[in-house]
Design a protein around this motif. Structure first.
Motif, PDB file in Angstrom:
ATOM      1  N   VAL A  37     -42.782  46.923  36.967  1.00  0.00           N
ATOM      2  CA  VAL A  37     -41.595  46.079  36.814  1.00  0.00           C
ATOM      3  C   VAL A  37     -40.387  46.913  36.416  1.00  0.00           C
ATOM      4  N   ALA A  38     -40.579  47.813  35.453  1.00  0.00           N
ATOM      5  CA  ALA A  38     -39.452  48.638  35.013  1.00  0.00           C
ATOM      6  C   ALA A  38     -38.970  49.548  36.137  1.00  0.00           C
ATOM      7  N   THR A  39     -39.912  50.167  36.870  1.00  0.00           N
ATOM      8  CA  THR A  39     -39.522  51.059  37.959  1.00  0.00           C
ATOM      9  C   THR A  39     -38.823  50.291  39.073  1.00  0.00           C
ATOM     10  N   THR A  40     -39.353  49.118  39.416  1.00  0.00           N
ATOM     11  CA  THR A  40     -38.735  48.306  40.463  1.00  0.00           C
ATOM     12  C   THR A  40     -37.337  47.868  40.059  1.00  0.00           C
ATOM     13  N   ALA A  41     -37.192  47.424  38.824  1.00  0.00           N
ATOM     14  CA  ALA A  41     -35.875  46.975  38.361  1.00  0.00           C
ATOM     15  C   ALA A  41     -34.868  48.117  38.395  1.00  0.00           C
ATOM     16  N   VAL A  42     -35.257  49.284  37.923  1.00  0.00           N
ATOM     17  CA  VAL A  42     -34.326  50.413  37.904  1.00  0.00           C
ATOM     18  C   VAL A  42     -33.968  50.840  39.319  1.00  0.00           C
ATOM     19  N   SER A  43     -34.971  50.916  40.208  1.00  0.00           N
ATOM     20  CA  SER A  43     -34.701  51.346  41.582  1.00  0.00           C
ATOM     21  C   SER A  43     -33.822  50.341  42.322  1.00  0.00           C
ATOM     22  N   LEU A  44     -34.093  49.045  42.165  1.00  0.00           N
ATOM     23  CA  LEU A  44     -33.277  48.038  42.855  1.00  0.00           C
ATOM     24  C   LEU A  44     -31.861  48.000  42.299  1.00  0.00           C
ATOM     25  N   MET A  45     -31.731  48.140  40.990  1.00  0.00           N
ATOM     26  CA  MET A  45     -30.385  48.171  40.414  1.00  0.00           C
ATOM     27  C   MET A  45     -29.617  49.402  40.899  1.00  0.00           C
ATOM     28  N   GLY A  46     -30.302  50.524  40.975  1.00  0.00           N
ATOM     29  CA  GLY A  46     -29.632  51.722  41.488  1.00  0.00           C
ATOM     30  C   GLY A  46     -29.240  51.576  42.940  1.00  0.00           C
ATOM     31  N   MET A  47     -30.155  50.999  43.763  1.00  0.00           N
ATOM     32  CA  MET A  47     -29.825  50.805  45.172  1.00  0.00           C
ATOM     33  C   MET A  47     -28.661  49.835  45.332  1.00  0.00           C
ATOM     34  N   ARG A  48     -28.662  48.740  44.555  1.00  0.00           N
ATOM     35  CA  ARG A  48     -27.565  47.766  44.632  1.00  0.00           C
ATOM     36  C   ARG A  48     -26.242  48.405  44.219  1.00  0.00           C
ATOM     37  N   TYR A  49     -26.277  49.202  43.165  1.00  0.00           N
ATOM     38  CA  TYR A  49     -25.052  49.844  42.708  1.00  0.00           C
ATOM     39  C   TYR A  49     -24.522  50.802  43.769  1.00  0.00           C
ATOM     40  N   TYR A  50     -25.454  51.569  44.386  1.00  0.00           N
ATOM     41  CA  TYR A  50     -25.025  52.527  45.400  1.00  0.00           C
ATOM     42  C   TYR A  50     -24.425  51.816  46.609  1.00  0.00           C
ATOM     43  N   LEU A  51     -25.077  50.768  47.113  1.00  0.00           N
ATOM     44  CA  LEU A  51     -24.583  50.070  48.298  1.00  0.00           C
ATOM     45  C   LEU A  51     -23.271  49.345  48.013  1.00  0.00           C
ATOM     46  N   LEU A  52     -23.184  48.684  46.838  1.00  0.00           N
ATOM     47  CA  LEU A  52     -21.920  48.032  46.483  1.00  0.00           C
ATOM     48  C   LEU A  52     -20.795  49.055  46.339  1.00  0.00           C
ATOM     49  N   ASP A  53     -21.128  50.226  45.835  1.00  0.00           N
ATOM     50  CA  ASP A  53     -20.108  51.257  45.711  1.00  0.00           C
ATOM     51  C   ASP A  53     -19.604  51.690  47.077  1.00  0.00           C
ATOM     52  N   VAL A 190     -46.782  45.855  46.984  1.00  0.00           N
ATOM     53  CA  VAL A 190     -47.447  47.128  46.678  1.00  0.00           C
ATOM     54  C   VAL A 190     -47.915  47.146  45.224  1.00  0.00           C
ATOM     55  N   GLY A 191     -47.082  46.617  44.298  1.00  0.00           N
ATOM     56  CA  GLY A 191     -47.479  46.569  42.890  1.00  0.00           C
ATOM     57  C   GLY A 191     -48.709  45.707  42.667  1.00  0.00           C
TER      58      GLY A 191
END
Length: 492
Positions: A37-53, A190-191
């Motif tokens: 859960v922690a890894t998924t949350a961090v990865s999705l937040m990072g991907m969202r931040y990158y794409l929104l940027d 996968v989890g």
């Protein structure tokens, strides 16, 4: 009368949940789930931040380019080719049902979309104008804002043209959110698969690792049922801690078995001792009682008969007295009395014992092998009692003409041991009798004596920290050897 309520056993499912195997499995699965859960949350937040940027960078670049041209809305309307405007007015924008990826619209003085290139505002342009309440605030903010246009998510910004007209720019983020949603579903799938595999592997591994503990439970149950020889077996591939626990448990079980065997042996010896003591005391008491009854009934009329009865009773009283004295001596030895230690010449004690034996049995050949002074720190009275009992044993159980040898010598060695012995050429003992020669009240072949002499010898020698042993065989006589430490510190 109400019957007491018996304890209700917990259901099997509840017992299984509270088992160590299930608890470890649940703990591993919970830890992995938290990690996923922690890894998924961090990865999705990072991907969202990158794409929104990326989206925000495109909008900001377009807004900066448009503002730097210093054009008015009329000039823009009169232009026929403008790349960033044509990208905003793609053909699908004219479809009433379409939700374009990019929206470009100019606002009039009332904040409504204006007609550009002769085309009336599309629903997407009107929806964007309705979603932005304050174009001026959007213009002054360097970062785009998230807006909702007909249920679709957009990132929007605004700029002001040279004539004061506000222009709204928006880019759809629906694709971004859909991609993040698909990534989330993939991560969850996968989890879930990983958690299932971990649960199965943990159950298998824990069950394998718990087998030694199950062996310990089975062993403990078998011992509780009376099988004291049961031990925990060794298994391959066991962990070091479990193997250490197995070794420690087996050592403890060995000690428990030894203590139990010793207690059983001591209890059997005590029962035999009580029975033998009762028998030894019953015989003289019965004799005394019998003579007293004869005297009371007047059957001892002659003076000779009365004197003989009197002598017999005195003899039995003396026998009981000696028996009680020997029992008291053994009782004091069992309590480990404080010895009066001093330097004692063992050779002198051996010669004194030999002289006593010659005085009691002049016809017995007695030799002494104790020339020089052999000194030991011991209780003199105790050593005299040891030699006296050994000599009395020879005198009682061998014919009067059997040769006897007494000796003492330093045994040497680093510890300094003094050895003394009494050897006779009598009939000797069988192996079974020799094994019990130091037992209390044991008399080989039911011979004379109380059967306590050698037990007292052993007790005195052990009190001095020494050892006593016998060497015998049928027809080869009997040798009793006593080894004492030459120096023994006094106990304070």
């Amino acid at each position: 009368m109400r019957r007491p309520r018996l304890p209700v056993k917990a259901p099997r499912a509840r017992r299984a949940i509270h088992s160590l195997r299930v608890q470890l499995t649940l703990a591993n699965v919970a830890l992995l789930a938290l990690g996923i859960v922690a890894t998924t949350a961090v990865s999705l937040m990072g991907m969202r931040y990158y794409l929104l940027d990326q989206v925000d960078s495109g909008l900001t670049k377009t807004r900066t380019s448009l503002a730097s041209t210093r054009l008015t809305v009329r000039q823009i309307d009169s232009l026929s080719v403008l790349s960033f405007v044509r990208d905003g007015l793609a053909p699908e924008q004219f479809d009433e049902r379409a939700t374009p990826d990019s929206i470009f619209t100019a606002l009039d003085a009332r904040g409504r979309p204006r007609t550009l290139f002769g085309v009336t505002p599309t629903p997407a342009q009107r929806g964007l104008a309705d979603a932005v309440d304050d174009p001026a605030a959007l213009t002054s903010d360097p970062d785009p804002h998230s807006v909702d246009v007909h249920g679709a998510a957009y990132r929007a910004t605004a700029t002001r043209l040279a004539d004061g007209t506000y222009v709204l720019l928006a880019t759809s983020t629906d694709g971004l959110h859909k991609g993040i949603g698909k990534a989330l579903k993939l991560d969850l799938a996968v989890g879930t698969l990983l958690l299932s595999l971990l649960a199965c592997l943990t159950l298998f591994s824990v069950r394998r690792r718990m087998r030694p503990l199950e062996d310990m439970v089975e062993t403990s149950s078998a011992i509780a049922e009376g099988d004291l020889t049961r031990r925990v077996p060794s298994r391959h591939h066991s962990t070091r801690e479990v193997e250490q626990l197995r070794i420690a448990l087996n050592s403890m079980l060995h000690q428990v078995e030894s203590a139990y065997r010793t207690r059983e042996h001591s209890a059997a010896q005590l029962r035999r001792f009580v029975a033998d003591a009762s028998h030894e005391l019953r015989t003289p008491l019965s004799a005394i009682r019998g003579y007293l009854q004869l005297y009371d009934q007047g059957m001892l009329r002659e003076a000779e008969e009365r004197r003989r009865a009197w002598d017999r009773m005195n003899g039995e009283v003396d026998r009981m007295g000696r028996l009680v004295d020997e029992l008291l001596t053994l009782a004091r030895l069992d309590q480990r009395p404080e010895l009066r230690l001093r330097d004692v010449d063992v050779s002198r004690l051996v010669r004194d014992a030999a002289e006593d034996l010659r005085a009691q049995q002049p016809q017995r050949p007695v030799t002494v092998d104790a020339g020089a002074s052999v000194r030991v720190r011991a209780d003199e009275s105790g050593l005299r009692q040891v030699l006296g009992n050994l000599v009395a044993n020879v005198r009682t159980h061998t014919p009067a003409d059997v040769p006897v040898q007494l000796g003492a010598e330093p045994a040497g060695g680093a510890e300094g041991v003094v050895r003394l012995w009494v050897r006779d050429k009598g009939p000797g003992l069988a192996a079974d009798d020799a094994a019990r020669v130091f037992d209390r009240f044991f008399r080989a072949g039911g011979g004379a004596g109380s059967g306590l002499g050698l037990a007292i010898v052993q007790g005195v020698v052990h009190a001095h920290g020494g050892e006593v042993s016998v060497h015998t065989a049928p027809g080869e006589g009997l040798t009793v050897t006593v080894e004492l430490p030459a120096r023994r510190e006094e106990c304070g």
